[in-house]
Design an enzyme around this catalytic site. Structure first.
Site, PDB file in Angstrom:
ATOM      1  N   GLU A 127       8.242  28.873  38.805  1.00 38.29           N
ATOM      2  CA  GLU A 127       9.544  29.500  38.605  1.00 38.29           C
ATOM      3  C   GLU A 127       9.479  30.914  38.054  1.00 38.29           C
ATOM      4  OE1 GLU A 127      12.400  25.913  37.363  1.00 38.29           O
ATOM      5  OE2 GLU A 127      10.293  25.591  36.893  1.00 38.29           O
ATOM      6  N   GLN A 153       2.947  30.775  45.709  1.00 38.29           N
ATOM      7  CA  GLN A 153       4.023  30.415  44.794  1.00 38.29           C
ATOM      8  C   GLN A 153       4.701  31.658  44.219  1.00 38.29           C
ATOM      9  OE1 GLN A 153       5.158  27.303  45.178  1.00 38.29           O
ATOM     10  NE2 GLN A 153       4.965  26.754  43.040  1.00 38.29           N
TER      11      GLN A 153
END
Length: 758
Positions: A725, A659
């Protein structure tokens, strides 16, 4: 002898009770684990939304408008209707009645990217709006028939440039119901009085979503019941919204989405799902509607452009006296998503005064939407480049300047930080990256290549949205199924939550399964805002407490657990045990067998996210970048990147590293190449393909190293913060700052392309 379950002194649980899993280091959580969906995807056995076979299927093709504003004056579909294989041509003249789309963030369950009624009149609101849908027996027949549609428009004056939009006036921006404006003290006066200051304008362009899987849905009606196989990051939201549009009960809509090939904020409800459902209803046959890559550009929104003014005043020692971050972004009248570029500035650094403001100018275009780290990804470009410029003006190391302005509490809210270890992340990252070898701007050269280093801070808020719920089914043979309306978009959600559930229940991994991606399952959970794992974790905690309470009742007075309450026991060794006395243990099989039960089912909703009322909660990153800029051509190559992260406890190091790296790669695209080319003459996106809209490919991606603090936050479920994010946040600024260090030239207008460096 069994080891006692470790307790955290101050951990997140409803009622402030300790959660033994936050510091528990002897189970599944915190260990690297391969994704459970990996084998299916490698074998091609994982079915995505455009791969569900239905009997009597039709295939859809969508025609798009070519003007930005006006009305359809004439629409000739005769040739298309008579083309081979065509089943139906649907336009505003024959579409079934539909209500306006519930706009995202106007209701807890709304999912729409815009609030328009789909294909209900002849009005055109943007260049690329769907004007007709063709259904045919094959995709090729539908595509051919679409090309035969002829349309005439009555165009009206449209606003298609930022300059024209600003000239018409701006309005205050809002994000998630809150104003994007904040003033503390007189920041302008403090700036004027500051002995050291910078005042700069930064610009970021439009960007469009380009997930590897284009948007698609397969759908069918059975009477008044609608079944949708969708590429969705909000199955419950989409089901509720479609029910509102077609004026039926929410229970009559079932949305499934077991696998999603990337979402990043784009895979909610757009007009194509509505058009597919409407045309399926009209034709009386199932429909598969899969947008082409161009279709995604025409229908699905992206990131809005920004024009940001950043000014910082400082004392000679580097202490900030004033932070000003203001500017304008664009959106349409039919949506509610301005790019909130000041969010990271609200909590990033200490200062005596603040002036933060996002104004909105309105343009006739497709609706904006969330795009990975909305606001933060581009807002940190302005803020973190400005801090780099100020460090240069002060003659100070950029990292040292950031550390000198580290706040003791949230600088604009005044609340304490729940967990903040960005200084530790910077120290570790700088040492690993070799920051001490950084030279003065424009002084390091290797042949034709100028080499430089840059850094930037990234922050992303911790969210946990209300509406989470989960169901746990525990069987006599010691197996459990956790059901929750969650989503797997490739980030490892199913894998992480399998390990969390197994550890919480005290079961081996092979004894637990996860059901997700179906709107009929419990919960209203959005895969967005880096908050899905926290929402699922809180939901599983709530369901497990209900399960434990029921099991203790079933255990009765003959159990070693007799007299204990739910707060005193936990899942351990395929059963329940007293937290600080694990020898007081009874297996699930024993409890259920003695009670004569085959299974126990427990369902519960997560408590409201009250932790957000008491703490300032964020994920953090320190991004380091080394670039090479060709002195002859201006070509920029990123040599290497290191991300040093502070995101609470890392639940699965393997998927977390993926990620982090994925976010950084998307940040490289933001910095160097991604830009939606918007024709201001007619409001049309000109580079609506991956041939012309550039994203990073293998040769653009350097070695990326990721490290993290792994310090649990005691105020969150499982001690974790979101990680989806934070990787992109700060990366754009780190690249731009490295380009300056290499060349001595500031680029304040993304992307950093070679023409700007020549």
């Amino acid at each position: 002898m069994k080891k006692a379950i470790e307790l955290a002194p101050d951990s997140w649980l409803p009622g402030g009770k300790p959660d033994p899993l936050i510091h528990h280091q002897h189970g599944h959580v915190g260990k690297p684990m391969s994704r459970i969906d990996g084998p299916l995807k490698v074998k091609g056995a994982a079915r995505f939304s455009a791969e569900f076979p239905l009997a009597d299927m039709t295939y859809a093709a969508v025609a798009f408008s070519t003007i930005a504003k006006g009305r359809i004056a004439a629409l000739d579909i005769k040739a298309a209707s008579e083309a081979p294989g065509v089943v139906l041509v649907m336009t505003h003249l024959n579409a079934p009645p539909m209500k306006p789309t519930p706009l995202f963030m106007t209701n807890a369950k709304a999912a729409g990217g815009d609030n328009l009624a789909v294909m209900q009149d002849d009005r055109i609101h943007w260049n690329g709006q769907p004007i007709a849908v063709v259904l045919a027996e094959t995709q090729e027949q539908a595509d051919h028939a679409k090309s035969l549609i002829r349309v005439e428009y009555e165009a009206e004056p449209a606003t298609t440039s930022l300059a024209a939009a600003k000239a018409q006036g701006t309005e205050p921006g809002q994000f998630m119901g809150e104003p994007l404006k904040l003033e503390i003290g007189d920041a302008e006066a403090q700036l004027a009085a500051a002995p050291h200051k910078i005042s700069v304008t930064y610009r970021t362009p439009r960007q469009n979503h380009n997930a590897i899987e284009p948007h698609a849905a397969t759908m069918a009606w059975n009477g008044e019941e609608l079944r949708v196989h969708d590429a969705s990051q909000g199955v419950a939201h989409t089901a509720w919204s479609l029910a509102k549009i077609f004026d039926i009960d929410e229970k009559q809509v079932n949305v499934t989405s077991p696998y999603v090939g990337g979402g990043f904020g784009s895979k909610c409800l757009w007009q194509h799902q509505v058009l597919g459902a409407a045309s399926a209803k009209l034709a009386g046959r199932p429909v598969r509607i899969a947008l082409s890559r161009e279709g995604v550009f025409r229908v699905v929104g992206g990131r809005g452009l920004t024009e940001q003014h950043v000014a910082i005043g400082a004392q000679p020692d580097g202490r900030f006296t004033s932070i000003i971050h203001t500017g304008v972004t664009v959106m349409t009248r039919h949506n509610a998503f301005p790019e909130p570029f000041i969010i990271a500035t609200r909590s990033g650094y200490a200062a005596d005064t603040f002036k933060l403001d996002v104004e909105v100018a309105y343009i006739d275009m497709a609706a904006n939407t969330f795009m990975r780290a909305p606001g933060e990804a581009v807002g940190t470009f302005g803020l973190e480049c400005a801090i780099d410029e100020l460090a240069e003006e002060l003659g100070m190391d950029p990292i040292e300047l950031r550390i000198r302005n580290e706040p003791e509490k949230d600088p604009t809210e005044g609340t304490p930080f729940s967990s903040r270890h960005i200084v530790e992340a910077y120290r570790a990252g700088a040492e690993r990256f070799g920051w001490s070898q950084r030279t003065a701007p424009g002084t390091r050269r290797e042949g034709e290549w100028l080499v430089g280093m840059g850094c930037a801070t990234g922050t992303y808020p911790y969210y946990r949205m209300p509406g989470g719920a989960a169901r746990i089914t525990l069987t006599r043979d010691g197996r459990a199924t956790v059901a929750v309306a969650a989503h797997e978009m490739g980030m490892g959600t199913a894998t992480v939550n399998l390990s969390v559930a197994a550890e919480r229940l005290g079961l081996p991994l092979y004894s637990v399964s996860i059901e997700y991606g179906d709107s009929t399952l419990p919960g209203v959970i959005l895969a967005g805002g880096s908050q899905q794992t926290a929402s699922i974790g809180a939901s599983v905690i709530a369901a497990q407490r209900v399960l434990v309470t029921e099991l203790l009742k079933l255990a009765g007075n003959d159990s070693p657990l007799a007299g204990l309450g739910a707060d005193q026991v936990g899942g351990y060794d395929a059963g329940l045990a007293k937290l600080d006395e694990p020898e007081r243990h009874e297996s699930y099989a024993s409890i259920l067998s003695r009670a004569g039960r085959d299974e126990v089912v427990a369902e519960a909703s997560a408590p409201a996210p009250l932790e957000l009322q008491h703490w300032s909660m964020h994920s953090y990153s320190a991004i380091f970048c080394e670039v090479r800029v060709n002195a002859v051509t201006g070509e920029t190559r990123v040599n290497r990147v290191l991300g040093s992260f502070d995101c609470g406890r890392i639940l699965n190091p393997k998927t977390a590293a993926s990620q982090f790296r994925g976010g950084i790669i998307m940040g490289l695209g933001l910095a160097l190449m991604e830009e939606t080319e918007f024709d201001e003459r007619n409001g049309r996106i000109m580079n609506a393909s991956l041939a012309d809209y550039h994203v990073p490919v293998h040769l653009d991606v350097p070695p990326i190293e990721v490290i993290w603090t792994d310090i649990p936050d005691p105020h969150t479920p499982m001690g974790a913060h979101g990680i989806g994010e934070i990787g992109i946040t700060g990366t754009g600024a780190a690249v731009a700052n490295a380009v300056y260090n290499a060349t001595g030239k500031r680029i304040r207008d993304l992307p950093v392309t070679l023409d700007k460096l020549m």
